[in-house]
Structure formats: C-alpha cells, structure tokens
Design a protein around this motif. Structure first.
Motif, PDB file in Angstrom:
ATOM      1  N   LYS A 203       0.599   5.323  11.018  1.00  0.00           N
ATOM      2  CA  LYS A 203       0.775   6.089   9.776  1.00  0.00           C
ATOM      3  C   LYS A 203       1.284   5.161   8.671  1.00  0.00           C
ATOM      4  O   LYS A 203       0.865   5.246   7.524  1.00  0.00           O
ATOM      5  CB  LYS A 203       1.785   7.221  10.002  1.00  0.00           C
ATOM      6  CG  LYS A 203       1.180   8.417  10.720  1.00  0.00           C
ATOM      7  CD  LYS A 203       0.406   9.292   9.737  1.00  0.00           C
ATOM      8  CE  LYS A 203      -0.367  10.382  10.466  1.00  0.00           C
ATOM      9  NZ  LYS A 203      -1.778  10.407  10.197  1.00  0.00           N
ATOM     10  N   GLN A 206      -1.492   2.775   7.651  1.00  0.00           N
ATOM     11  CA  GLN A 206      -2.456   3.537   6.857  1.00  0.00           C
ATOM     12  C   GLN A 206      -1.931   3.754   5.443  1.00  0.00           C
ATOM     13  O   GLN A 206      -2.663   3.617   4.460  1.00  0.00           O
ATOM     14  CB  GLN A 206      -2.682   4.883   7.555  1.00  0.00           C
ATOM     15  CG  GLN A 206      -3.925   5.618   7.118  1.00  0.00           C
ATOM     16  CD  GLN A 206      -4.140   6.883   7.928  1.00  0.00           C
ATOM     17  OE1 GLN A 206      -3.186   7.575   8.275  1.00  0.00           O
ATOM     18  NE2 GLN A 206      -5.378   7.196   8.235  1.00  0.00           N
ATOM     19  N   MET A 207      -0.637   4.057   5.359  1.00  0.00           N
ATOM     20  CA  MET A 207      -0.011   4.291   4.059  1.00  0.00           C
ATOM     21  C   MET A 207      -0.009   3.010   3.211  1.00  0.00           C
ATOM     22  O   MET A 207      -0.297   3.028   2.021  1.00  0.00           O
ATOM     23  CB  MET A 207       1.417   4.771   4.277  1.00  0.00           C
ATOM     24  CG  MET A 207       2.120   5.270   3.034  1.00  0.00           C
ATOM     25  SD  MET A 207       3.785   5.811   3.441  1.00  0.00           S
ATOM     26  CE  MET A 207       4.621   4.257   3.706  1.00  0.00           C
ATOM     27  N   GLY A 210      -3.538   2.401   2.022  1.00  0.00           N
ATOM     28  CA  GLY A 210      -3.876   3.422   1.024  1.00  0.00           C
ATOM     29  C   GLY A 210      -3.181   3.173  -0.298  1.00  0.00           C
ATOM     30  O   GLY A 210      -3.774   3.281  -1.372  1.00  0.00           O
ATOM     31  N   ARG A 211      -1.889   2.790  -0.222  1.00  0.00           N
ATOM     32  CA  ARG A 211      -1.103   2.539  -1.428  1.00  0.00           C
ATOM     33  C   ARG A 211      -1.679   1.368  -2.217  1.00  0.00           C
ATOM     34  O   ARG A 211      -1.916   1.453  -3.416  1.00  0.00           O
ATOM     35  CB  ARG A 211       0.331   2.202  -0.986  1.00  0.00           C
ATOM     36  CG  ARG A 211       1.396   2.682  -1.939  1.00  0.00           C
ATOM     37  CD  ARG A 211       2.735   2.109  -1.590  1.00  0.00           C
ATOM     38  NE  ARG A 211       3.163   2.361  -0.227  1.00  0.00           N
ATOM     39  CZ  ARG A 211       4.145   1.667   0.352  1.00  0.00           C
ATOM     40  NH1 ARG A 211       4.745   0.705  -0.307  1.00  0.00           N
ATOM     41  NH2 ARG A 211       4.513   1.933   1.571  1.00  0.00           N
ATOM     42  N   SER A 214      -5.180   2.173  -3.638  1.00  0.00           N
ATOM     43  CA  SER A 214      -5.148   3.163  -4.733  1.00  0.00           C
ATOM     44  C   SER A 214      -4.768   2.480  -6.041  1.00  0.00           C
ATOM     45  O   SER A 214      -5.199   2.883  -7.114  1.00  0.00           O
ATOM     46  CB  SER A 214      -4.128   4.261  -4.441  1.00  0.00           C
ATOM     47  OG  SER A 214      -4.496   4.980  -3.310  1.00  0.00           O
ATOM     48  N   SER A 225      -9.261   5.493   0.135  1.00  0.00           N
ATOM     49  CA  SER A 225      -8.388   4.319   0.137  1.00  0.00           C
ATOM     50  C   SER A 225      -7.671   4.160   1.480  1.00  0.00           C
ATOM     51  O   SER A 225      -7.396   3.058   1.910  1.00  0.00           O
ATOM     52  CB  SER A 225      -7.388   4.381  -1.019  1.00  0.00           C
ATOM     53  OG  SER A 225      -6.616   5.549  -0.935  1.00  0.00           O
ATOM     54  N   LYS A 226      -7.395   5.282   2.154  1.00  0.00           N
ATOM     55  CA  LYS A 226      -6.741   5.203   3.477  1.00  0.00           C
ATOM     56  C   LYS A 226      -7.800   5.104   4.564  1.00  0.00           C
ATOM     57  O   LYS A 226      -8.784   5.841   4.538  1.00  0.00           O
ATOM     58  CB  LYS A 226      -5.907   6.464   3.724  1.00  0.00           C
ATOM     59  CG  LYS A 226      -4.601   6.484   2.983  1.00  0.00           C
ATOM     60  CD  LYS A 226      -3.824   7.726   3.376  1.00  0.00           C
ATOM     61  CE  LYS A 226      -2.569   7.861   2.549  1.00  0.00           C
ATOM     62  NZ  LYS A 226      -1.927   9.166   2.752  1.00  0.00           N
ATOM     63  N   ALA A 312       1.341   8.207  -4.831  1.00  0.00           N
ATOM     64  CA  ALA A 312       0.869   7.009  -4.118  1.00  0.00           C
ATOM     65  C   ALA A 312       1.097   5.764  -4.957  1.00  0.00           C
ATOM     66  O   ALA A 312       1.466   4.715  -4.449  1.00  0.00           O
ATOM     67  CB  ALA A 312      -0.607   7.152  -3.779  1.00  0.00           C
ATOM     68  N   TRP A 459     -13.476   2.807   8.416  1.00  0.00           N
ATOM     69  CA  TRP A 459     -13.937   4.058   7.824  1.00  0.00           C
ATOM     70  C   TRP A 459     -15.307   4.380   8.438  1.00  0.00           C
ATOM     71  O   TRP A 459     -16.105   3.467   8.690  1.00  0.00           O
ATOM     72  CB  TRP A 459     -14.110   3.919   6.309  1.00  0.00           C
ATOM     73  CG  TRP A 459     -12.850   3.761   5.524  1.00  0.00           C
ATOM     74  CD1 TRP A 459     -12.254   4.711   4.744  1.00  0.00           C
ATOM     75  CD2 TRP A 459     -12.032   2.585   5.383  1.00  0.00           C
ATOM     76  NE1 TRP A 459     -11.126   4.204   4.149  1.00  0.00           N
ATOM     77  CE2 TRP A 459     -10.963   2.900   4.524  1.00  0.00           C
ATOM     78  CE3 TRP A 459     -12.100   1.293   5.921  1.00  0.00           C
ATOM     79  CZ2 TRP A 459      -9.975   1.981   4.173  1.00  0.00           C
ATOM     80  CZ3 TRP A 459     -11.116   0.373   5.579  1.00  0.00           C
ATOM     81  CH2 TRP A 459     -10.065   0.717   4.716  1.00  0.00           C
TER      82      TRP A 459
END
Length: 628
Positions: A203, A206-207, A210-211, A214, A225-226, A312, A459
């Motif tokens: 998690k 992934q964060m 994604g951060r 983004s 993005s994640k 985010a 993805w």
C-alpha cells in the motif's frame, strides 16, 4: 451574429507525447508573434463548442495500424454524428498537422480522416494539411518547420486580427522563456518516510508511485498513476541461443499483492526501475538535494488534475524518489525545446551559441543527428554542456517522463493461475557513432534474479486482440515475439479442450533460424501432435517459416500461400484472423497474402477479396497488434 473569440485554439491528440510537443511548439511560435493562444487536449475540449471558434489548429498522431489516440476517441465519435450536417462548421477556419510513420500502411491516417471530416462539416482549411514522418532523416520536424512558416503567412493574410503587432513582429526567445509550468515547493520534514512503513508494504509503495506520478509532468490520469498490482519474478529463461544476435527472454511473474483477473490478449504495462547510479549522477550534475522533501504543482491552477487531487499532490515526497519514479534521465532523448531553454541558462558563450543553433530551423538536421539518431540521454546532454545550470522546475517540465512499457501477455490465467508471463526481446543496438545502447525496461527485466524478490509495479489493460470464444476457429500469424499472445491463446485452448470441444486453430510462426530463435519450439510441437489443439487431427496446423535457413528468404506469408486451401476452408467456417508482430511491413504483407489466397480459392477478382477482408475487419474478425 456569433461573437467569435480572437484567440488561436490549438487542439492536440497524443499517444506518446510527440503531438503535445508539436502543439506546444506551435503555441510558442504564435505567442512570439503576439498572438493569443489556448492549447488543449482533445479529451479536455467539448467538441460541441467547435462552431463558436474562429480558427483551430489540430495536431494529431496516428498510432499502431491507423488508430486514433485514446484521448481523441470521444471527440472523434462526436464529429462522426450524421446529424451535424455540411454547414455545422461554416465560418470556422482550421489547419491539421499529423504525426505518423510511413513504414506503416495507414500512414498519418488520423490526420487525413480528420482533415476530410472537418471539410465535410463546412470548415475552411487555412493551408493544406502537414504530415510529419518518423521515417524522415530529420523526423517529423522536417515537415513541421515549412508547414508552420506557411501557416503564419496564410493566417496573416486571412486573419490579420490574430497578429496585432503586424506580420513581421517577433518577440525575442529570451523574453518568452518566462516561468516554467511547474512550481516546486520544498518542505522542512525531518524524516517523513521513516514513520510510515517499510518498502515491503505494498500500500505504501503504491502510494509513493501514485503520489510521484500524480505530481509529474507526464500527464498521467490520476486513476492510472497508482499501479494495479505488484509482481515478483519467478523465472528468467533465455529463449534464443547465446550466440544469436537477438536475446529473447521468457519471464514468469507471480502476484505478491492482490491478484488481478486478466484475459488472454491483454496487455501488461511495467514501470521500469532506473539505474540508481544514473539517478545519482543526474542529481549531482544538477546540484539537487536528494534528501529534500518536495511537492510539485502545475502553475496554472485551473488544471483539473490539481483540483481533483489536492490530497495526493499535497503530500511531500523525497526529491530522489520523485526523480527515479517520474523523470527519464538516462534512456529517453530530450526534445528540441530542452535545448532552447538550456541556451538561456548556458554561461559559457560557445555552449550558448551551439545550443541556440541546435534550437534554430538551420540547426534542425544537426540536432537530429546529435540527439535523436544517437539517442542521447538527458544526463549525457547535460554533461556535454557543463556551464548550464537549469532550475529544477524547468527540469521537471522538460526531462522526458519515465513511461510504462507495454507488453503482450503470453500466458493464460486458466493454465497459470496467480501468474503472468511475458516474452520480451531484450533491446540493444549500436548508435551511428558506434555507441552501445540498451532498452531501459527490457534490460532491467533481463537483469533481475528471481531470488532477489524485487517488486515490479504493473498495470493491466485490454489490447487489440480480444479473447476468442472456444467455438471460434482461429488463424493466427505471429512471427518472432509476435507469438507471445498466441502462446496464451494455445494454452487456454489446451485447458478448455480437456472438458469441451474447441474449434480448430492454424498457427503460422516465423523466425530467422530453426536452431537459434525458434521461440517456444517444444510447446508448439507438443500441441501440434497427439490430438493437440494445433494438430491436423483436430483440424488445426502449425507451420514455420525460417527466413535465413536457405538461400532465398521464406516468411510467414509464403507458408500461408502453401496452405491456402486450409485457410480458405477455415474462413468458410467463420474463422477469425489474428496478426501480431514487431515489423511495420509484416502486417501489410500478410494482408496481401490473404487477398491473394481468397481471390485464388474463390475465383473472385482481387478487389472483391479486399472488400471481403474489410468486411471481416468490420465484423470484428480481423485483428492486428503490431509494434515498431
């Protein structure tokens, strides 16, 4: 009377970023002429408001086999509505510049279709459409420079209001450099990451990804993005002989986070890891603090991504993490504008002059030889011009984004639950100046050792090869790594055949040598014998073309001609045709072979065979997935 805006609207549809680059270049050139500009992606623009525009410049790329970029699909569907009529765009002026590759059969197909449709809807072309060609020695810019020059002179003739300072007015480039599009904020945090988690927590990983993505300039939609999942490699097997000039690998991965349900024919996107030494060298060269915490915001606050994702974007991230996850510092080549901005920050006179020359129309060909042809990286370019110190904001904007690499999945989830397999050509080549180059993602994957347990962000999405139902007869053509998706198809049918009847499958495979690069040889041969799904006993067949094993070259289309009756019989049973491979010429050669087969076996003229294949395409029974 309609009140029409006196600003030039530039709409772009891009798949890899080239069309955006061209659109921004046209916008900068317009601004230099004191022309007001609005630039938008086609998926950010309401097509129904087109009649209210005065003049629109379209920059569109063609992808794959004449396909429309994803970001243009909704826009294009709107334009195709029959009720719009031939006067809908009356009074609107337009110009189209297309980006394509003349190695493909449907060269610049999207630009040509768009040009015709705009004209049919009553719009007036300012100038003839421009067609940029990747195959040209100077790339698409060879066509762009003269096209832009004509655009400004024609536009000035018919719409002088766009240029309030007159036709000869030009703002010096230095005055236009202005501010970068992104703002970087530095945060005083002792060590934010330490209290959060270890990197084994998916998690958190992934964060982080994604951060960073983004915030980046790569225009990644927030929901993409994640990563969908994380994989670990469990097998890394060479499929070619060590002595062979190509290195093709079979990779097997297992899910280590949640399992994603996928189907045969789907695509796996992988975010590659950059070489840590290259990231460190870039950070050092640019005098950056890798340990500092940053947030990155677009300057124009109306950017809808910013509005939707404040949470985010507001969480700081380490500068080094941001660079390694979003900025391609050591594999992609920078664009022309990078050199233009560099010239502004060069303090050594000879460097400034060379950079200004590279950014000029006169220096275009030399820049292409130095940069694109040589595939020079951002890090190499910065090292070639040591006096340049660019602010980090400019680097965030101009360093090419680190992109996911897409691969056809070569496994069936029925045959390999909890696993995903890939068939990957490890890319390497020698540049014109005899420098060895390697593909970033394929080289990284090939270097992984299963025991290391490196977590790979991925993805999943649909490809161009829909999964066939078991009752559908198949004609598969997949030379080289084009066989990858069909390995999944054949494995799936083998599992299905254990409990029910499956339709016949013909498979045509091609490679250079029987003993060097016959990929998955044992697999195909086992399925073509003993009542396997490729066996003639089951109505199928497996046929190989080894192009270099005899004096005259033999390709898959030649093997298809030899089996013309079997192909024709299967087509008569309602078969679907699937073509996959890495050659720009192969799909059209296969199409020609099929036209000849249909004409010969049916006794119909060639034109009828062509029409018949087109109807097969429309019925969703002719699928092509080709990559350059």
């Amino acid at each position: 009377m309609d009140v029409k805006s006196k600003q030039l609207l530039i709409l772009y549809a891009t798949q890899t970023g080239n069309a955006l680059d061209v659109a921004e270049r046209i916008a900068r050139e317009a601004e230099r002429r004191a022309c007001r500009v609005l630039i938008r992606s086609t998926d950010e623009f309401d097509a129904s408001s087109l009649p209210a525009e005065d003049t629109v410049i379209f920059v569109v790329s063609t992808t794959g086999q004449g396909d429309i970029p994803d970001s243009m699909k909704v826009f294009w569907r709107f334009l195709l509505q029959r009720n719009l009529g031939s006067h809908w765009l009356e009074g609107v002026h337009y110009a189209v510049f297309g980006l394509g590759d003349s190695g493909y059969q449907k060269y610049n197909f999207v630009a040509k279709k768009l040009d015709k449709r705009l004209s049919d809807l009553g719009a007036t072309a300012v100038i003839e459409r421009g067609l940029g060609d990747d195959q040209h020695p100077s790339g698409y810019e060879a066509a762009l420079d003269p096209w832009m020059s004509s655009l400004w002179s024609e536009l000035n003739e018919i719409k002088p209001d766009f240029f309030p300072e007159g036709p000869d007015f030009l703002v010096p480039i230095e005055e236009l450099i202005g501010q970068p599009k992104f703002q970087v904020t530095y945060h005083n945090i002792d060590n934010m990451d330490s209290q959060l988690s270890t990197t084994t927590d998916f998690k958190y990983l992934q964060m982080q990804i994604g951060r960073a993505r983004s915030m980046s300039s790569g225009k990644v939609p927030h929901e993409k993005s994640k990563p969908d999942a994380f994989l670990k490699m469990v097998k890394n097997l060479p499929l070619t002989k060590v002595s062979h000039e190509k290195d093709v690998r079979h990779f097997e991965f297992e899910f280590v986070s949640q399992v994603i349900q996928y189907e045969v024919g789907d695509i796996l996107e992988v975010l590659p890891s950059q070489n840590p030494a290259a990231v460190d060298s870039f950070i050092q060269r640019c005098n950056l603090d890798p340990e500092s915490f940053i947030t990155v915001h677009p300057r124009e606050m109306e950017n809808h991504l910013l509005d939707n994702n404040l949470t985010a974007l507001d969480v700081p991230i380490k500068l080094r993490t941001f660079v390694e996850l979003t900025m391609d510092v050591a594999s992609a080549s920078p664009r022309r504008y990078f050199f233009e901005v560099m010239s502004f920050f060069a303090t050594a006179e000879h460097e400034k002059e060379r950079l200004q020359y590279f950014a000029s129309p006169e220096g275009r060909d030399d820049l292409y030889q130095y940069n694109q042809k040589e595939r020079r990286t951002v890090l190499e370019v910065l090292e070639d011009f040591p006096s340049v110190q660019m602010p980090f904001e400019w680097l965030v904007q101009l360093v090419p984004p680190l992109k996911n690499r897409a691969f056809s999945i070569s496994s069936s989830p029925l045959a390999h639950p909890n696993q995903v397999h890939l068939t990957v050509d490890v890319v390497s080549w020698t540049s014109p100046f005899k420098r060895k180059r390697w593909g970033l993602c394929s080289t990284w994957l090939a270097s992984l050792v299963p025991e290391e347990r490196i977590y790979i962000p991925v993805w999943f999405h649909k490809g161009l090869l829909p999964p066939p139902p078991p009752s559908l007869p198949l004609i598969l053509i997949g030379p080289g790594t084009g066989c990858a998706p069909f390995r999944g198809f054949v494995e799936e049918r083998a599992v299905q055949s254990q409990s029910s009847t499956v339709a016949p499958t013909l498979f045509f495979f091609g490679c250079r040598n029987k003993h060097n690069d016959f990929l998955y040889r044992d697999l195909w041969l086992s399925h073509s014998q003993n009542d396997g799904v490729l066996s003639e006993a089951k109505g199928g067949g497996f046929y190989t073309a080894f192009s270099r094993d005899q004096p005259q070259k033999v390709y898959v289309q030649h093997k298809m001609q030899e089996q013309s009756q079997r192909i024709w019989n299967l087509l008569g049973e309602g078969a679907a045709i699937y073509v996959a491979g890495s050659s720009t010429k192969m799909p059209s050669d296969v199409m020609v072979a099929l036209e000849e087969i249909i004409s010969k076996e049916s006794g119909a003229p060639r034109e009828s065979a062509t029409r018949w294949l087109r109807s097969l395409e429309k019925a969703g029974k002719y699928h092509v997935e080709a990559w350059s």
